[in-house]
Design an enzyme around this catalytic site. Sequence first.
Site, short mmCIF file in Angstrom:
data_model
loop_
_atom_site.label_atom_id
_atom_site.label_comp_id
_atom_site.label_asym_id
_atom_site.label_seq_id
_atom_site.Cartn_x
_atom_site.Cartn_y
_atom_site.Cartn_z
CG ASP A 205 -0.19 0.25 2.53
OD1 ASP A 205 0.97 -0.21 2.67
OD2 ASP A 205 -0.77 0.90 3.41
CD GLU A 208 7.17 3.36 1.37
OE1 GLU A 208 7.67 3.99 2.29
OE2 GLU A 208 7.70 3.23 0.26
C1 NOJ Z 1 8.80 3.92 6.31
C2 NOJ Z 1 7.52 3.97 5.54
O1 NOJ Z 1 7.63 4.78 4.47
C3 NOJ Z 1 6.40 4.34 6.48
O2 NOJ Z 1 5.21 4.55 5.80
C4 NOJ Z 1 6.28 3.21 7.41
O3 NOJ Z 1 5.25 3.46 8.33
C5 NOJ Z 1 7.59 2.97 8.12
N1 NOJ Z 1 8.70 2.86 7.20
C6 NOJ Z 1 7.52 1.76 8.96
O4 NOJ Z 1 7.52 0.60 8.17
C1 NOJ Z 2 6.39 7.34 4.01
C2 NOJ Z 2 5.03 7.32 3.44
O1 NOJ Z 2 4.30 6.33 4.12
C3 NOJ Z 2 5.05 7.00 1.97
O2 NOJ Z 2 3.75 7.11 1.45
C4 NOJ Z 2 5.96 7.94 1.24
O3 NOJ Z 2 6.02 7.58 -0.11
C5 NOJ Z 2 7.34 7.96 1.85
N1 NOJ Z 2 7.27 8.17 3.27
C6 NOJ Z 2 8.20 9.06 1.26
O4 NOJ Z 2 7.63 10.32 1.53
#
Ligand code: NOJ
Ligand code: NOJ
Length: 429
Positions: A205, A208
């Site tokens: 999703d 991520e």
């Molecule tokens: C980084 C991701 O981009 C973020 O969305 C996520 O919550 C954390 N890692 C933890 O997996």
């Molecule tokens: C974490 C977010 O969850 C994700 O959607 C995003 O692409 C990355 N950070 C980078 O901003």
Amino acid sequence: MGIRLFILGVFQLSLQMFFQVSYAAPVIVSEKDLDAQYEKSVNQLLENLNHEDIRRGAVIASPSKNDPDYFYHWTRDAALVQDSLLQAYLAKPSEELSKKLTENFINWVEFEYRAQRSSSFTTAALGEPKFNVDGTVFAGPWGRPQNDGPALRALTMSKWALALIQAGRKEWVRQYLYSSDLPATKIIKTDLEYTSRNWQVPSFDLWEEVSGLHYYTLSIQKKALILGAALAEKMDDPFAGRYYREQAVYVNDELLKFTDSIHGFVIATRNQTDGWTNKKSKLDVAVVLGTLHGYLDQENLEAVAITAQNLEQNFRSLYAINKQKNLSTAIGRYPEDVYDGNGFSGGNPWFLATHAYAEFYCKLSQRNGGSLNLQQKGIGYLYRTLTHVDRRNGEMSEQYSRQNGYLMGASHLSWSYASFITAYLACLK
Ligand code: NOJ
Ligand code: NOJ
């Protein structure tokens, strides 16, 4: 004059101190402050795009290189950033912006073309979510594939392509963006072919974390296929146009399955195959984002509105800063979130989620003949943002603390600025 400036300076300084020590202080603000924040957001975003340590065309998620390291190009963030700039230009076309944006758009297309090429050799193929700032694939462990990426890229590029065709640049579009060759050789068609053939495949999703079928991803895929079909037809590729449209109808059937008949809201994910299993409420702002980046006029719009209300109620009680009743609710990603922007000490409100509520209610207002109530509700979330940004330069990060409202997570997050831009345009233009 010197003295007046000095007094003003002292006054501003004490105001800043006041804002920094007080917790979510009720600031006296007006629409002018929102206008100013809009300009600052555009400028901050352009600054990220012009960062000196990157290949031209890369869109860094944030300039932050450690704690957390967000100094990468995510396909999703990049497409949303480019889309917001196109919207900014269309709302207020100026020669200056046009020049900057055209150059920036061409650089982005070149960067993505390379990225698309190099990812096609990996197992995640075009669903590769993240790239180094020189355009090579980020090879570390990650949640992949993420199939909203190529669809968002096709969606934003199709918007540009359709605008360019209208401006008489069809041959340019054929050379760089879309031609009928199959196997596809041009960037948009390559993404559309991938999207048409892979939307049924589970992917990670937008946060991520969870693999499965997602309302967000499918909403983007549907819109990419419909705009892509319109583009294909304009580019003398009618059979492809028909195929993309057909697939969009199937995607839409799938989207309708996300309405939970018991609760009446739209759930974020179905058929989970991998990833985190803590999301018990099934509520997620991703559903609202899917409606904004996809289509608002979906058959399940009412269910999306119920989703937004339920989520908001959750955040009201979850985040201490929401005890302050004279401000609109600070909105996070989903109730069970524990990611604090660098570690896992608990979820916080996010700028891009709060802006999504602003944009959602302002777009609902537009649909309802300009309902003032809905518009005011939307604008309220933008005022909420003003109480957390650094008022000097409009700085936003990824999150703001649920306890005291201070900036948290990656600094200068590009997507935070982009989402302020599109929300502001929906509410005040
Ligand atoms: C980084 C991701 O981009 C973020 O969305 C996520 O919550 C954390 N890692 C933890 O997996
Ligand atoms: C974490 C977010 O969850 C994700 O959607 C995003 O692409 C990355 N950070 C980078 O901003």
